[in-house]
Structure formats: structure tokens, C-alpha cells
Design a protein around this motif. Structure first.
Motif, short mmCIF file in Angstrom:
data_model
loop_
_atom_site.label_atom_id
_atom_site.label_comp_id
_atom_site.label_asym_id
_atom_site.label_seq_id
_atom_site.Cartn_x
_atom_site.Cartn_y
_atom_site.Cartn_z
N ILE A 34 15.07 -8.57 5.27
CA ILE A 34 14.02 -8.07 4.18
C ILE A 34 13.86 -6.65 4.42
CG2 ILE A 34 11.66 -8.45 3.54
CD1 ILE A 34 11.77 -11.26 4.67
N ASP A 35 13.86 -5.79 3.34
CA ASP A 35 13.61 -4.58 3.23
C ASP A 35 11.96 -4.30 2.57
OD1 ASP A 35 13.09 -1.84 3.40
OD2 ASP A 35 15.12 -1.39 2.04
N TRP A 36 11.00 -4.29 3.55
CA TRP A 36 9.67 -4.41 3.07
C TRP A 36 9.32 -3.05 2.11
CZ3 TRP A 36 7.41 -9.04 2.85
CH2 TRP A 36 7.66 -9.76 3.99
N GLU A 37 8.41 -3.09 1.43
CA GLU A 37 7.65 -1.88 0.89
C GLU A 37 6.37 -1.98 1.62
OE1 GLU A 37 5.22 -0.22 -2.48
OE2 GLU A 37 4.61 -1.99 -1.34
N LEU A 38 5.65 -1.11 1.43
CA LEU A 38 4.36 -0.83 2.10
C LEU A 38 3.31 -2.27 2.21
CD1 LEU A 38 3.26 2.91 1.57
CD2 LEU A 38 4.49 1.75 3.79
N ALA A 39 3.70 -2.68 0.86
CA ALA A 39 2.85 -3.92 0.76
C ALA A 39 3.50 -5.29 1.36
CB ALA A 39 2.38 -4.25 -0.83
N ARG A 40 3.59 -5.29 2.76
CA ARG A 40 4.43 -6.37 3.32
C ARG A 40 3.68 -7.51 3.61
NH1 ARG A 40 3.24 -6.63 8.62
NH2 ARG A 40 2.79 -4.68 9.80
N ALA A 41 4.20 -8.49 4.04
CA ALA A 41 3.57 -9.67 4.90
C ALA A 41 3.08 -9.45 6.25
CB ALA A 41 4.40 -10.94 4.95
#
Length: 207
Positions: A34-41
Motif C-alpha cells: 500500500i502506498d498511502w496518501e496523507l489520509a491513511r488508516a
């Protein structure tokens, strides 16, 4: 999913949001990237299914709950065989939804098709003479990553090494000097790789 770092998936603003992949047929795999954006889990689960109705967790520990990390991360687990793969949000890390640039399903133990370094990309700030290169070590371990930058005339402009994080992410931030112009190449490698990963970037800045 599409290989483009400029596109991303984003959920609604709810903890139980999910994202699902249909592999077309049952396939064996043992890793999710997974390559997260700033709004991650903050926490999430990886669920698998053969019929898109009955779901089980790919992770057996901690009731299947995974703690997310910033940036790129690889989640490894015992090989499973399934057609459907689901990211199931448990808790968001921000007030926004869940968002990531890439969601990859891999069979790392199967060998052959997966490069040890994935998701490599280069970003250039010509005015600041700054080059940033990041990527992901697919086995998620602490590994030494070597970088060599070659300009359009074949001259080596930079060589260096960094260590990936526990979740596999790595980054080089380099100050470029000299009268560079044109297409430059960056080569990323690790011990045991038969050939480096090559990425190209355009640079046009005079001293």
C-alpha cells in the motif's frame, strides 16, 4: 492498481470503508503493498474470499488488525489462495477517509515476476537543484539500497546508499550541482539483484 503515482483512491469519511480487488480467478499471494496518501488508516484488515460473500483475514495475529505506517508499506503473511482481496478499514488516522495511491497484491515467495524494489519514482525541483527519489523494498526488511545518478552525457553525478525502514520505504534527497541538462538516469540496486532498477528524469538547470 494502475502504476501511476498521480492517481489515488479515496473513501468516504467513515471508519468501515473498504476497497476490493477481483483477481479474476483464485491466485496464490503472500503480500499486500500500500502506498498511502496523507489520509491513511490507523488500523485496518486484509480480507480474502473465494465467493465475494464469505471473508477471512489474511493475517492471523491480533484478530487480523494491522497498524498502518506513513508512506509505502508491505504487509507479509502466510501464502493464501483466493480470488477476492479486500482492504477493510477499522479506524482512520485523520478526519478524512482512507486514501492510497497504489494497492498491490503480490506472491513474493513465488519468485520471478516481482522486483525486489518497487514503486520507484523521481521528483525534481530544478530551481532548488534538488532531486528526491523514493521507493519500496518489497520484502519490508531493513535493507541497504544503493543509488547511482548518471547525467545525459554518461557522467556519474551521485553515488550513495541508504537503509530502508522496517516497512520497506526508502528515500534519497540529493543536491545536484553542475550544468545539467536533458534526460538523466537513476539506478537503484540491492545486494543479490541481477540488474538495477532504472528510472529516468528530466533536468534543466544552469549554475
Amino acid at each position: 492498481m494502475d502504476g501511476f503515482s498521480s492517481t489515488r483512491w479515496a473513501s468516504n469519511y467513515a471508519n468501515d470503508s473498504w476497497f476490493q480487488v477481483d483477481l479474476g480467478e483464485a491466485k496464490e499471494f503472500d503480500a499486500i503493498r500500500i502506498d498511502w496518501e496523507l489520509a491513511r488508516a490507523k488500523t485496518y484488515k486484509i480480507l480474502v474470499s473465494d465467493d465475494n460473500q464469505n471473508w477471512t483475514s489474511a493475517i492471523k495475529d491480533n484478530e487480523g488488525i494491522i497498524a498502518a505506517h506513513d508512506g509505502k508499506e508491505t504487509v507479509r503473511f502466510e501464502p493464501v489462495k483466493a480470488r477476492y482481496v479486500k482492504f477493510q478499514g477499522v479506524e482512520r488516522n485523520t478526519d478524512y477517509g482512507y486514501s492510497f495511491y497504489e494497492f498491490g497484491v503480490y506472491n513474493l515467495a513465488g519468485g520471478g515476476e516481482v522486483t525486489p524494489i518497487d514503486g520507484a519514482r523521481a521528483a525534481v525541483d530544478a530551481d532548488a537543484k534538488k532531486l528526491t527519489i523514493d521507493g519500496l523494498v518489497m520484502d519490508g526488511s531493513l535493507s541497504n539500497v544503493h543509488l547511482k545518478v548518471v547525467d545525459s552525457k554518461g557522467k556519474v553525478r551521485y553515488e550513495g546508499e541508504t537503509t530502508s525502514t522496517e516497512t520497506g520505504g526508502f528515500q534519497f534527497a540529493i543536491k545536484l550541482t553542475g550544468n545539467l541538462k536533458g534526460t538523466c538516469d537513476a539506478y537503484l540496486s540491492m545486494e543479490g539483484m541481477s540488474a538495477p532498477v532504472k528510472i529516468s528524469f528530466e533536468y534543466d538547470k544552469k549554475d
